[in-house]
Design a protein around this motif. Structure first.
Motif, mmCIF file in Angstrom:
data_model
loop_
_atom_site.group_PDB
_atom_site.id
_atom_site.type_symbol
_atom_site.label_atom_id
_atom_site.label_comp_id
_atom_site.label_asym_id
_atom_site.label_seq_id
_atom_site.Cartn_x
_atom_site.Cartn_y
_atom_site.Cartn_z
ATOM 1 N N PHE A 175 0.870 -1.280 -0.022
ATOM 2 C CA PHE A 175 -0.034 0.130 -0.002
ATOM 3 C C PHE A 175 0.914 1.218 -0.033
ATOM 4 O O PHE A 175 1.866 1.366 0.653
ATOM 5 N N ALA A 176 0.490 2.140 -0.677
ATOM 6 C CA ALA A 176 1.158 3.645 -0.827
ATOM 7 C C ALA A 176 0.882 4.288 0.235
ATOM 8 O O ALA A 176 1.674 4.996 0.738
ATOM 9 N N GLU A 177 -0.343 4.287 0.697
ATOM 10 C CA GLU A 177 -0.647 4.927 2.018
ATOM 11 C C GLU A 177 -0.836 4.333 3.353
ATOM 12 O O GLU A 177 -1.836 3.409 3.557
ATOM 13 N N ASP A 178 -0.036 4.502 4.125
ATOM 14 C CA ASP A 178 -0.205 3.759 5.698
ATOM 15 C C ASP A 178 -1.671 3.841 6.171
ATOM 16 O O ASP A 178 -1.950 2.808 7.010
ATOM 17 N N SER A 179 -2.134 4.987 5.927
ATOM 18 C CA SER A 179 -3.435 5.307 6.926
ATOM 19 C C SER A 179 -4.541 4.439 6.309
ATOM 20 O O SER A 179 -5.630 4.218 7.142
ATOM 21 N N VAL A 180 -4.484 3.817 5.109
ATOM 22 C CA VAL A 180 -5.401 2.678 4.810
ATOM 23 C C VAL A 180 -5.494 1.384 5.073
ATOM 24 O O VAL A 180 -6.197 0.548 5.037
ATOM 25 N N VAL A 181 -4.085 1.059 5.736
ATOM 26 C CA VAL A 181 -4.016 -0.370 5.818
ATOM 27 C C VAL A 181 -4.691 -1.105 6.890
ATOM 28 O O VAL A 181 -5.285 -2.146 6.617
ATOM 29 N N ALA A 182 -4.833 -0.375 8.002
ATOM 30 C CA ALA A 182 -5.618 -0.980 9.159
ATOM 31 C C ALA A 182 -7.115 -1.121 8.801
ATOM 32 O O ALA A 182 -7.833 -2.092 9.114
ATOM 33 N N ASP A 183 -7.630 -0.154 8.197
ATOM 34 C CA ASP A 183 -9.100 -0.551 7.429
ATOM 35 C C ASP A 183 -9.102 -1.691 6.507
ATOM 36 O O ASP A 183 -10.086 -2.489 6.776
ATOM 37 N N PHE A 184 -8.127 -1.859 5.678
ATOM 38 C CA PHE A 184 -8.129 -2.676 4.814
ATOM 39 C C PHE A 184 -7.992 -4.211 5.452
ATOM 40 O O PHE A 184 -8.830 -5.134 5.381
ATOM 41 N N LEU A 185 -7.055 -4.379 6.343
ATOM 42 C CA LEU A 185 -7.106 -5.622 7.246
ATOM 43 C C LEU A 185 -8.245 -5.820 8.009
ATOM 44 O O LEU A 185 -8.621 -6.939 8.479
ATOM 45 N N ALA A 186 -8.832 -4.717 8.549
ATOM 46 C CA ALA A 186 -10.098 -5.051 9.339
ATOM 47 C C ALA A 186 -11.096 -5.588 8.586
ATOM 48 O O ALA A 186 -11.999 -6.571 9.095
ATOM 49 N N GLN A 187 -11.305 -5.071 7.364
ATOM 50 C CA GLN A 187 -12.171 -5.637 6.554
ATOM 51 C C GLN A 187 -12.063 -7.041 5.934
ATOM 52 O O GLN A 187 -13.093 -7.784 5.970
ATOM 53 N N LEU A 188 -10.616 -7.216 5.809
ATOM 54 C CA LEU A 188 -10.313 -8.541 5.334
ATOM 55 C C LEU A 188 -10.754 -9.550 6.211
ATOM 56 O O LEU A 188 -11.174 -10.812 5.912
#
Length: 483
Positions: free
Chosen positions: A192-205
């Protein structure tokens, strides 16, 4: 395998040098299931190989002892042919080592002749045929899904419970520009280019729905930004494997942005022409009046000539701004010629050498090897490069500046990255960076980057910006290569 099933019967080939054994096996089969099997017999290893090569039997019964040869040799022949078929091995006595050797060589089952009865034989044949049929179905399914995995244009990644990447298809390796071992030592969040979206992606996963058709920005190994959409979900609950199917929509997004930019230029151009018409007419009248006043006797007050000079100077300044606005938004005629990329970059650096030296800026270059050619109007391209280089110089502290220019030629395009270590640009300002009259400079007109974008678009290129406050700014430019 070419299966023969006359009237629904399964064809069996028996390879055995003892005719009595053939009669015994045939009798047992006819007793328990007379209408299900057709048994054919050959008495030697050589005849057996010839019969196998016809590939017309559903199952093979092979004696372990075949003169100087063994049933293991027959199993090896199957393997050498690349022919998968169910084989049951017969022997005169039970032997653990023969049993193990037979299974390793590919036998489906192993029977001791002295222990065979009708029920045992029929059961062994039926189970072997069923098992082989299921294995064929599984293999066919695996080939189909493996083919999808290998040939898909979408990026396919498998990740474990710690979100470490454990498998990637060729498209993923190519687009992300990683070697297999490099990618397999990485985690999903690294892409991911933006660290700020990683937590949201992993939570949704980890939810039941997973990630459905969401857009993110990825970074390739070389630092190239990629627009992607992701569908991701839990594939195997026991093994905690996650499947991510990723579409690279960078080209589509770029075309959308280019279309928006072209539309913006059309609108801005209309506004510019309107302003030019409405402003220049009264300006011309004012300038004529000023000229007339200067030629006629002026009042004896000392301020009169001063006021006339101020009026004249500001009229010329307004006229100059209008001209700049028109030039920055007009799609002018270009003198396009095939030109090498590296000399254009070198010339832009030479033209900015005085400013680079004045601000004591260190320049780092990594140019195309080998060089590539683009269709370019040299004067216009140099203006575009100079605007970016000068912006970078002015954003850096004197004596601490480092300007990096990288150019990389790919199959059909050249990628140029111009990076400074200056003050950076806020996300809010990045969105307005190419708009006319937007500037952070105290004396800037805000038309330099507008003109730069216009020039690059006219060359069928693209321009994008990456920046972070306090860390510097990168301009990413692409042009199509010509042969």
């Amino acid at each position: 395998m070419a299966l023969m099933a006359t009237n629904g019967k399964k064809h069996i080939l028996m390879i055995d040098d003892d005719e009595d054994d053939f009669f015994l096996v045939n009798s047992l089969l006819q007793d328990i299931s007379p209408d299900q099997y057709v048994l054919q017999w050959v008495s030697s290893y050589k005849e057996g190989l010839l019969a196998i090569e016809t590939r017309t039997h559903d199952l093979y019964l092979v004696d372990y002892r075949l003169g100087v040869h063994t049933g293991i040799d027959v199993l090896h022949h199957f393997r050498n042919l690349g022919y998968k078929a169910p084989v049951i091995l017969f022997t005169g006595k039970g032997d653990y080592y023969i049993d193990k050797e037979a299974m390793l060589a590919g036998a489906a089952d192993y029977l001791v002749k002295s222990e065979i009865n009708a029920a045992l034989l029929e059961r062994a044949i039926r189970y072997t045929l069923d098992k082989f049929s299921h294995l064929l179905a599984i293999e066919k399914s695996e080939k189909r899904y493996f083919s999808i995995f290998e040939k898909s244009n979408d990026l396919i990644l498998l990740a474990d419970c710690e979100h470490k990447i454990v498998a990637a298809n060729p498209a993923a390796l190519q687009v992300l520009n990683y070697e297999e071992d490099e990618l397999y030592s990485s985690h999903l969040q690294r892409l991911f280019a933006e660290d700020s979206v990683v937590a949201d992606f992993l939570a949704q996963l980890c939810t039941e729905e997973g990630v459905v058709q969401k857009e993110y920005m990825f970074l390739s190994k070389t630092g190239q930004q990629l627009d992607v959409t992701i569908n991701a979900s839990l594939l195997d609950e026991k093994k905690q494997l996650y499947l991510c199917i990723i579409q690279d929509i960078t080209a589509r997004k770029r075309k959308e942005r280019e279309k928006q930019q072209q539309e913006k230029f059309v609108i801005t151009g209309r506004i510019a022409r309107l302003i030019a018409h409405e402003v220049r007419n009264p300006l011309t009248n004012i300038l004529l009046a000023v000229s007339q006043l200067k030629m006629e006797p002026v009042s004896k007050t000392e301020e009169a000539p001063l006021y006339l000079d101020i009026m004249e100077r500001n009229c010329h300044r307004i006229n100059h701004l209008v001209t700049e606005l028109l030039q920055s938004t007009r799609m002018s005629e270009l003198n396009m010629l095939p030109m090498e990329v590296n000399p254009l970059i070198e010339k832009a650096l030479q033209l900015s050498a005085d400013r680079l030296q004045l601000h004591n800026v260190t320049v780092e270059k990594e140019l195309c090897r080998p060089d590539g050619k683009i269709l370019a109007d040299e004067d216009k391209i140099l203006i575009a490069f100079l605007n970016i280089i000068i912006n970078g110089i002015e954003a850096m502290k004197a004596g601490e500046g480092r300007l990096s220019i990288q150019a990389r030629c790919e199959a059909d395009k050249v990628l140029i990255r111009i990076t400074d270590n200056g003050s950076g640009i806020s996300p809010q300002n990045q969105a307005k960076l190419f708009e006319p009259f937007f500037t952070n400079k105290t004396k800037g007109t805000g038309l330099g980057l507008t003109a730069t974008q216009n020039i690059i678009l006219q060359h069928k290129g693209t321009i994008a910006v990456e920046s972070a406050l306090g860390e510097g700014t990168s301009f990413l430019i692409t042009f199509p290569l010509v042969a």
